[in-house]
Design a protein around this motif. Sequence first.
Motif, PDB file in Angstrom:
ATOM      1  N   ASN A   5       0.817  -1.205   0.000  1.00  0.00           N
ATOM      2  CA  ASN A   5       0.000   0.000   0.000  1.00  0.00           C
ATOM      3  C   ASN A   5       0.858   1.265   0.000  1.00  0.00           C
ATOM      4  O   ASN A   5       0.552   2.223  -0.710  1.00  0.00           O
ATOM      5  CB  ASN A   5      -0.954  -0.027   1.206  1.00  0.00           C
ATOM      6  N   GLU A   6       1.950   1.245   0.745  1.00  0.00           N
ATOM      7  CA  GLU A   6       2.798   2.438   0.828  1.00  0.00           C
ATOM      8  C   GLU A   6       3.571   2.723  -0.461  1.00  0.00           C
ATOM      9  O   GLU A   6       4.183   3.785  -0.603  1.00  0.00           O
ATOM     10  CB  GLU A   6       3.757   2.363   2.029  1.00  0.00           C
ATOM     11  N   ARG A   7       3.541   1.800  -1.428  1.00  0.00           N
ATOM     12  CA  ARG A   7       4.252   1.997  -2.709  1.00  0.00           C
ATOM     13  C   ARG A   7       3.300   2.185  -3.889  1.00  0.00           C
ATOM     14  O   ARG A   7       3.752   2.417  -5.009  1.00  0.00           O
ATOM     15  CB  ARG A   7       5.145   0.783  -3.006  1.00  0.00           C
ATOM     16  N   ILE A   8       1.985   2.103  -3.644  1.00  0.00           N
ATOM     17  CA  ILE A   8       1.038   2.105  -4.760  1.00  0.00           C
ATOM     18  C   ILE A   8       0.994   3.441  -5.500  1.00  0.00           C
ATOM     19  O   ILE A   8       0.852   3.464  -6.717  1.00  0.00           O
ATOM     20  CB  ILE A   8      -0.381   1.649  -4.316  1.00  0.00           C
ATOM     21  N   ALA A   9       1.137   4.554  -4.805  1.00  0.00           N
ATOM     22  CA  ALA A   9       1.102   5.852  -5.481  1.00  0.00           C
ATOM     23  C   ALA A   9       2.258   5.966  -6.471  1.00  0.00           C
ATOM     24  O   ALA A   9       2.070   6.384  -7.625  1.00  0.00           O
ATOM     25  CB  ALA A   9       1.152   6.986  -4.457  1.00  0.00           C
ATOM     26  N   GLU A  10       3.428   5.571  -6.033  1.00  0.00           N
ATOM     27  CA  GLU A  10       4.630   5.609  -6.883  1.00  0.00           C
ATOM     28  C   GLU A  10       4.474   4.657  -8.078  1.00  0.00           C
ATOM     29  O   GLU A  10       4.815   4.991  -9.212  1.00  0.00           O
ATOM     30  CB  GLU A  10       5.817   5.216  -6.012  1.00  0.00           C
ATOM     31  N   PHE A  11       3.953   3.457  -7.813  1.00  0.00           N
ATOM     32  CA  PHE A  11       3.743   2.460  -8.864  1.00  0.00           C
ATOM     33  C   PHE A  11       2.777   2.996  -9.925  1.00  0.00           C
ATOM     34  O   PHE A  11       3.065   2.947 -11.128  1.00  0.00           O
ATOM     35  CB  PHE A  11       3.201   1.168  -8.239  1.00  0.00           C
ATOM     36  N   ALA A  12       1.634   3.521  -9.486  1.00  0.00           N
ATOM     37  CA  ALA A  12       0.627   4.031 -10.422  1.00  0.00           C
ATOM     38  C   ALA A  12       1.150   5.246 -11.187  1.00  0.00           C
ATOM     39  O   ALA A  12       0.894   5.387 -12.388  1.00  0.00           O
ATOM     40  CB  ALA A  12      -0.657   4.371  -9.675  1.00  0.00           C
ATOM     41  N   ALA A  13       1.889   6.124 -10.508  1.00  0.00           N
ATOM     42  CA  ALA A  13       2.446   7.302 -11.178  1.00  0.00           C
ATOM     43  C   ALA A  13       3.398   6.889 -12.295  1.00  0.00           C
ATOM     44  O   ALA A  13       3.382   7.476 -13.384  1.00  0.00           O
ATOM     45  CB  ALA A  13       3.161   8.196 -10.163  1.00  0.00           C
ATOM     46  N   ALA A  14       4.220   5.890 -12.041  1.00  0.00           N
ATOM     47  CA  ALA A  14       5.150   5.408 -13.077  1.00  0.00           C
ATOM     48  C   ALA A  14       4.394   4.856 -14.280  1.00  0.00           C
ATOM     49  O   ALA A  14       4.794   5.085 -15.431  1.00  0.00           O
ATOM     50  CB  ALA A  14       6.076   4.338 -12.489  1.00  0.00           C
ATOM     51  N   LEU A  15       3.293   4.156 -14.026  1.00  0.00           N
ATOM     52  CA  LEU A  15       2.475   3.642 -15.130  1.00  0.00           C
ATOM     53  C   LEU A  15       1.893   4.795 -15.951  1.00  0.00           C
ATOM     54  O   LEU A  15       1.960   4.786 -17.188  1.00  0.00           O
ATOM     55  CB  LEU A  15       1.338   2.765 -14.594  1.00  0.00           C
ATOM     56  N   ARG A  16       1.322   5.775 -15.271  1.00  0.00           N
ATOM     57  CA  ARG A  16       0.730   6.928 -15.962  1.00  0.00           C
ATOM     58  C   ARG A  16       1.789   7.691 -16.760  1.00  0.00           C
ATOM     59  O   ARG A  16       1.556   8.054 -17.912  1.00  0.00           O
ATOM     60  CB  ARG A  16       0.047   7.872 -14.965  1.00  0.00           C
ATOM     61  N   GLU A  17       2.943   7.904 -16.133  1.00  0.00           N
ATOM     62  CA  GLU A  17       4.028   8.633 -16.809  1.00  0.00           C
ATOM     63  C   GLU A  17       4.512   7.879 -18.040  1.00  0.00           C
ATOM     64  O   GLU A  17       4.990   8.487 -18.996  1.00  0.00           O
ATOM     65  CB  GLU A  17       5.176   8.895 -15.845  1.00  0.00           C
ATOM     66  N   GLY A  18       4.388   6.551 -18.010  1.00  0.00           N
ATOM     67  CA  GLY A  18       4.755   5.727 -19.159  1.00  0.00           C
ATOM     68  C   GLY A  18       3.680   5.685 -20.231  1.00  0.00           C
ATOM     69  O   GLY A  18       3.828   5.000 -21.239  1.00  0.00           O
ATOM     70  N   GLY A  19       2.580   6.391 -20.008  1.00  0.00           N
ATOM     71  CA  GLY A  19       1.510   6.469 -21.007  1.00  0.00           C
ATOM     72  C   GLY A  19       0.406   5.447 -20.852  1.00  0.00           C
ATOM     73  O   GLY A  19      -0.486   5.372 -21.692  1.00  0.00           O
TER      74      GLY A  19
END
Length: 154
Positions: A5-19
């Motif tokens: 849970n503490e890493r989900i924001a970073e994980f999702a942001a990387a996905l979004r930034e990757g398009g």
Amino acid sequence: MLIPNERIAEFAAALREGGARVVFTNGCFDILHAGHVRYLAAARALGDVLILGLNSDASVRRLKGETRPVNTEADRAEVVGALKSVDAVVIFGEDTAEELIAKVRPAVYAKGGDYTRETLPEARIVERYGGEVAFIPLVAGKSTTSIIERAGRK
């Protein structure tokens, strides 16, 4: 893949930034059945990546009663995470996914057709940042509760 849970924001942001078009859904997924599988496939079809927020054991008990969940959060996470439609699983302990939605910021928030915008507090968060809320029709006769009831009949 189970994401802390503490890493989900970073994980999702990387996905979004990757398009990637990120889709998010959440629920208990206690006893996996065909309705769940069809629902998750439909949710995944709305984007490039599906992140599933899984209610913790404690939150399932609060929502469904003391006899639930039937399966532990670790087992439920392993089972839903093995589906080809689910790209990542994150376990959360709150009764709603509002905090998790704020972290993930999905392009699409998918929920079952038994919900409406009015009964879904997460919808306001998603729509506030410009995301979309999608309602997926339920599969008639397929529910964990009905499976438990049939199993109790022996």
